[in-house]
Design a protein around this motif. Structure first.
Motif, PDB file in Angstrom:
ATOM      1  N   PRO A  64       0.824  -1.213   0.000  1.00 22.92           N
ATOM      2  CA  PRO A  64       0.000   0.000   0.000  1.00 22.92           C
ATOM      3  C   PRO A  64       0.856   1.260   0.000  1.00 22.92           C
ATOM      4  O   PRO A  64       1.956   1.278   0.543  1.00 22.92           O
ATOM      5  CB  PRO A  64      -0.792  -0.101   1.300  1.00 22.92           C
ATOM      6  CG  PRO A  64      -0.751  -1.530   1.683  1.00 22.92           C
ATOM      7  CD  PRO A  64       0.540  -2.069   1.150  1.00 22.92           C
ATOM      8  N   VAL A  65       0.325   2.318  -0.591  1.00 20.51           N
ATOM      9  CA  VAL A  65       1.001   3.605  -0.659  1.00 20.51           C
ATOM     10  C   VAL A  65       0.737   4.338   0.652  1.00 20.51           C
ATOM     11  O   VAL A  65      -0.407   4.457   1.093  1.00 20.51           O
ATOM     12  CB  VAL A  65       0.470   4.426  -1.853  1.00 20.51           C
ATOM     13  CG1 VAL A  65       1.131   5.789  -1.914  1.00 20.51           C
ATOM     14  CG2 VAL A  65       0.672   3.667  -3.146  1.00 20.51           C
ATOM     15  N   SER A  66       1.793   4.817   1.276  1.00 23.15           N
ATOM     16  CA  SER A  66       1.622   5.537   2.545  1.00 23.15           C
ATOM     17  C   SER A  66       0.968   6.888   2.285  1.00 23.15           C
ATOM     18  O   SER A  66       1.076   7.462   1.210  1.00 23.15           O
ATOM     19  CB  SER A  66       2.945   5.701   3.266  1.00 23.15           C
ATOM     20  OG  SER A  66       3.829   6.466   2.485  1.00 23.15           O
ATOM     21  N   GLN A  67       0.314   7.389   3.308  1.00 23.31           N
ATOM     22  CA  GLN A  67      -0.410   8.646   3.225  1.00 23.31           C
ATOM     23  C   GLN A  67       0.353   9.737   3.965  1.00 23.31           C
ATOM     24  O   GLN A  67       1.196   9.449   4.813  1.00 23.31           O
ATOM     25  CB  GLN A  67      -1.806   8.462   3.810  1.00 23.31           C
ATOM     26  CG  GLN A  67      -2.612   7.383   3.108  1.00 23.31           C
ATOM     27  CD  GLN A  67      -2.751   7.647   1.630  1.00 23.31           C
ATOM     28  OE1 GLN A  67      -3.243   8.688   1.233  1.00 23.31           O
ATOM     29  NE2 GLN A  67      -2.290   6.726   0.811  1.00 23.31           N
ATOM     30  N   PRO A  68       0.059  11.017   3.684  1.00 23.17           N
ATOM     31  CA  PRO A  68       0.803  12.118   4.307  1.00 23.17           C
ATOM     32  C   PRO A  68       0.654  12.195   5.828  1.00 23.17           C
ATOM     33  O   PRO A  68       1.572  12.586   6.524  1.00 23.17           O
ATOM     34  CB  PRO A  68       0.247  13.372   3.657  1.00 23.17           C
ATOM     35  CG  PRO A  68      -0.765  12.951   2.684  1.00 23.17           C
ATOM     36  CD  PRO A  68      -0.890  11.475   2.710  1.00 23.17           C
TER      37      PRO A  68
END
Length: 69
Positions: free
Chosen positions: A37-41
């Protein structure tokens, strides 16, 4: 550049259409499970899997029948 319709996301072993877990995808969308998964800010936000259309394609395509188990 022509695309190979046999190598669309819907035929890839890494495409998650949510049908096995009882979820509902909107339209022909699903999740690409090839990469993590792509990490979030925000630090407390969960990572998100990339959303792809069933007719999308990329260079990571692996069909269910030819993938190593």
């Amino acid at each position: 550049m022509a695309t190979n319709t046999n190598a669309a996301c819907e035929a890839c072993r890494f495409f998650d259409d949510h049908k096995l877990n009882g979820g509902q995808a909107s339209g022909d969308e699903g999740l690409c499970r090839f990469n993590p998964p792509v990490s979030q800010p925000e630090p407390k936000s969960p990572g998100l899997w990339p959303v792809v259309a069933s007719k999308d394609w990329c260079g990571h395509f692996t069909s269910d029948m030819t993938a190593a188990e």
